[in-house]
Design a protein around this motif. Sequence first.
Motif, PDB file in Angstrom:
ATOM      1  N   ALA A 103       5.909 -16.672   2.019  1.00 24.88           N
ATOM      2  CA  ALA A 103       6.118 -16.724   0.568  1.00 24.88           C
ATOM      3  C   ALA A 103       4.901 -16.182  -0.167  1.00 24.88           C
ATOM      4  CB  ALA A 103       6.401 -18.163   0.121  1.00 24.88           C
ATOM      5  N   ALA A 104       3.714 -16.385   0.400  1.00 22.82           N
ATOM      6  CA  ALA A 104       2.476 -15.907  -0.226  1.00 22.82           C
ATOM      7  C   ALA A 104       1.382 -15.835   0.832  1.00 22.82           C
ATOM      8  CB  ALA A 104       2.054 -16.841  -1.352  1.00 22.82           C
ATOM      9  N   ALA A 105       0.418 -14.968   0.592  1.00 20.58           N
ATOM     10  CA  ALA A 105      -0.684 -14.794   1.544  1.00 20.58           C
ATOM     11  C   ALA A 105      -2.004 -14.753   0.802  1.00 20.58           C
ATOM     12  CB  ALA A 105      -0.500 -13.510   2.353  1.00 20.58           C
ATOM     13  N   SER A 106      -3.032 -15.366   1.392  1.00 16.75           N
ATOM     14  CA  SER A 106      -4.362 -15.325   0.793  1.00 16.75           C
ATOM     15  C   SER A 106      -4.914 -13.906   0.928  1.00 16.75           C
ATOM     16  CB  SER A 106      -5.292 -16.311   1.503  1.00 16.75           C
ATOM     17  OG  SER A 106      -5.538 -15.886   2.848  1.00 16.75           O
ATOM     18  N   TYR A 107      -5.960 -13.596   0.152  1.00 22.38           N
ATOM     19  CA  TYR A 107      -6.543 -12.256   0.230  1.00 22.38           C
ATOM     20  C   TYR A 107      -7.141 -11.985   1.606  1.00 22.38           C
ATOM     21  CZ  TYR A 107      -5.662 -11.230  -4.628  1.00 22.38           C
ATOM     22  OH  TYR A 107      -5.027 -10.976  -5.820  1.00 22.38           O
ATOM     23  N   GLU A 108      -7.601 -13.051   2.269  1.00 24.38           N
ATOM     24  CA  GLU A 108      -8.136 -12.888   3.633  1.00 24.38           C
ATOM     25  C   GLU A 108      -7.021 -12.446   4.585  1.00 24.38           C
ATOM     26  OE1 GLU A 108     -10.663 -15.750   1.374  1.00 24.38           O
ATOM     27  OE2 GLU A 108      -8.515 -15.588   1.751  1.00 24.38           O
ATOM     28  N   ALA A 109      -5.801 -12.953   4.348  1.00 23.63           N
ATOM     29  CA  ALA A 109      -4.654 -12.586   5.186  1.00 23.63           C
ATOM     30  C   ALA A 109      -4.145 -11.184   4.833  1.00 23.63           C
ATOM     31  CB  ALA A 109      -3.536 -13.605   5.020  1.00 23.63           C
ATOM     32  N   ARG A 110      -4.246 -10.821   3.575  1.00 22.55           N
ATOM     33  CA  ARG A 110      -3.736  -9.518   3.129  1.00 22.55           C
ATOM     34  C   ARG A 110      -4.498  -8.358   3.759  1.00 22.55           C
ATOM     35  NH1 ARG A 110      -2.266 -10.349  -3.320  1.00 22.55           N
ATOM     36  NH2 ARG A 110      -1.171 -12.329  -3.049  1.00 22.55           N
ATOM     37  N   LYS A 111      -5.737  -8.622   4.155  1.00 25.22           N
ATOM     38  CA  LYS A 111      -6.525  -7.569   4.811  1.00 25.22           C
ATOM     39  C   LYS A 111      -5.875  -7.111   6.112  1.00 25.22           C
ATOM     40  CE  LYS A 111     -10.936  -9.234   2.942  1.00 25.22           C
ATOM     41  NZ  LYS A 111     -12.216  -9.924   3.253  1.00 25.22           N
ATOM     42  N   TYR A 112      -5.033  -7.973   6.686  1.00 26.62           N
ATOM     43  CA  TYR A 112      -4.352  -7.656   7.944  1.00 26.62           C
ATOM     44  C   TYR A 112      -2.968  -7.039   7.695  1.00 26.62           C
ATOM     45  CZ  TYR A 112      -7.907 -10.554  10.221  1.00 26.62           C
ATOM     46  OH  TYR A 112      -9.099 -11.082  10.667  1.00 26.62           O
ATOM     47  N   GLY A 113      -2.639  -6.831   6.425  1.00 28.32           N
ATOM     48  CA  GLY A 113      -1.332  -6.258   6.098  1.00 28.32           C
ATOM     49  C   GLY A 113      -0.247  -7.280   5.874  1.00 28.32           C
ATOM     50  N   ILE A 114      -0.651  -8.541   5.752  1.00 31.06           N
ATOM     51  CA  ILE A 114       0.331  -9.607   5.547  1.00 31.06           C
ATOM     52  C   ILE A 114       0.685  -9.692   4.066  1.00 31.06           C
ATOM     53  CG2 ILE A 114       0.754 -12.089   5.734  1.00 31.06           C
ATOM     54  CD1 ILE A 114      -1.226 -12.004   8.150  1.00 31.06           C
ATOM     55  N   ARG A 115       1.984  -9.656   3.784  1.00 33.32           N
ATOM     56  CA  ARG A 115       2.487  -9.706   2.415  1.00 33.32           C
ATOM     57  C   ARG A 115       3.645 -10.694   2.334  1.00 33.32           C
ATOM     58  NH1 ARG A 115      -1.500  -7.276   1.976  1.00 33.32           N
ATOM     59  NH2 ARG A 115      -1.991  -5.313   0.918  1.00 33.32           N
ATOM     60  N   SER A 116       4.015 -11.067   1.136  1.00 30.15           N
ATOM     61  CA  SER A 116       5.174 -11.934   0.970  1.00 30.15           C
ATOM     62  C   SER A 116       6.420 -11.208   1.450  1.00 30.15           C
ATOM     63  CB  SER A 116       5.330 -12.348  -0.492  1.00 30.15           C
ATOM     64  OG  SER A 116       5.518 -11.214  -1.303  1.00 30.15           O
ATOM     65  N   ALA A 117       7.368 -11.981   1.942  1.00 32.25           N
ATOM     66  CA  ALA A 117       8.684 -11.496   2.394  1.00 32.25           C
ATOM     67  C   ALA A 117       8.696 -10.963   3.826  1.00 32.25           C
ATOM     68  CB  ALA A 117       9.270 -10.458   1.450  1.00 32.25           C
ATOM     69  N   ILE A 118       7.531 -10.872   4.505  1.00 35.12           N
ATOM     70  CA  ILE A 118       7.581 -10.465   5.914  1.00 35.12           C
ATOM     71  C   ILE A 118       7.798 -11.723   6.761  1.00 35.12           C
ATOM     72  CG2 ILE A 118       6.005  -8.535   5.456  1.00 35.12           C
ATOM     73  CD1 ILE A 118       3.913  -9.990   7.175  1.00 35.12           C
ATOM     74  N   SER A 119       8.305 -11.542   7.955  1.00 32.35           N
ATOM     75  CA  SER A 119       8.610 -12.691   8.810  1.00 32.35           C
ATOM     76  C   SER A 119       7.332 -13.363   9.297  1.00 32.35           C
ATOM     77  CB  SER A 119       9.442 -12.252  10.016  1.00 32.35           C
ATOM     78  OG  SER A 119       8.656 -11.487  10.910  1.00 32.35           O
ATOM     79  N   GLY A 120       7.427 -14.652   9.575  1.00 31.99           N
ATOM     80  CA  GLY A 120       6.281 -15.392  10.096  1.00 31.99           C
ATOM     81  C   GLY A 120       5.834 -14.842  11.438  1.00 31.99           C
ATOM     82  N   ALA A 121       6.803 -14.395  12.247  1.00 29.31           N
ATOM     83  CA  ALA A 121       6.486 -13.859  13.576  1.00 29.31           C
ATOM     84  C   ALA A 121       5.644 -12.588  13.459  1.00 29.31           C
ATOM     85  CB  ALA A 121       7.781 -13.581  14.341  1.00 29.31           C
TER      86      ALA A 121
END
Length: 365
Positions: free
Chosen positions: A47-65
């Motif tokens: 649903a949401a990602a911290s900026y630390e997570a976004r550095k890895y390409g993680i964005r809202s709406a992608i699967s947890g896996a």
Amino acid sequence: MKMDFPLRKIIHVDMDAFYASVEQMDNPGLKEKPVAVGGSEKRGVVAAASYEARKYGIRSAISGALAKKLCPDLIFVKPRFDRYKEISLKIRAIFYEYTDLVEPLSLDEAYLDVTTNKKGNPSASQIAEEIRDRIFKEVGLTASAGISINKFIAKVASDYNKPNGQKTVNPEEVLPFLENLDIRKFYGVGKVTAEKMYQLGIFTGKDLKGKSTEFLTEHFGKSGAYYYQVVRGIHTSEVKPNRIPKSIGAERTFDENLSSEIFMLKKLENIAFELEKRLKKSTIAGKTVTLKIKYSDFSQQTRSKTLPYFIAEKSLILETAKELLYQEKMGNSVRLLGISLSNLNTDKKAASGKKTISIQLKLDF
């Protein structure tokens, strides 16, 4: 130089990674770590990602896996919407100290019209800076802001200096700003539309501005007229304090995929019950029932039916949803079901009848 349309002082405030930031604020152990709100490494969607997570390409709406694959050290946190709403109301209380013209888009963003404001401050840029400072001191979170002559440009500008920054597009800067803007930055241009524009040789606002209304309408339908207007700085939509929803819905992601319609019916009954509660709380009814189906391969399908009368009762919603479920055979097992109601009884709005005005581009922003 004149612009023959309403010229306002609009601020778009957008909280920085709101859900994740709230979790990091409430749990110091999560600070400066990659955090994903929602989902899990096995099921669900981020649903949401911290900026630390976004550095890895993680964005809202992608699967947890997929998120876990991109960042093995990712920390999943269950969403706490009651807490997010509590924080959101504190932030809105700050907004209302400056203007009553506040249009929330969600828990973490809103438009403010400060053309005339309670502080008597002629500078929208100073007001935005003051609001952001107060949110940080009184709530503990950072926000970004965009300031300009209309909602569209303010929204685009708020993303310009994220996180914890702001961008003002003064009246005389509007046209050069839009011409130099990457087409992907235009609010309302999604990934699919951007790809289509690329194929047509449209990469920047300047490229878009070079196309006629007829060309844009031919290739983008009704949206073509919208693109033609906004690239010229024309967006006359007012800040609406009582924003009327276009649809109301409820959905559920399941712990295990469902392969039988019989199991789906029970889930649909629960979803219809939740939707009925939301409709009654808002005293809203609608005519169009839409069934949303997301399959195990993450493909998505919607099926809709419009009734000749307004409904809000669980039994009628469920009856129509069942009909849509059996409309055609399922191609795959199902991971998510949702029901929404649109064509609402709130859609009939009187025309404002406001006059178009012409203002010299010499406002203090």
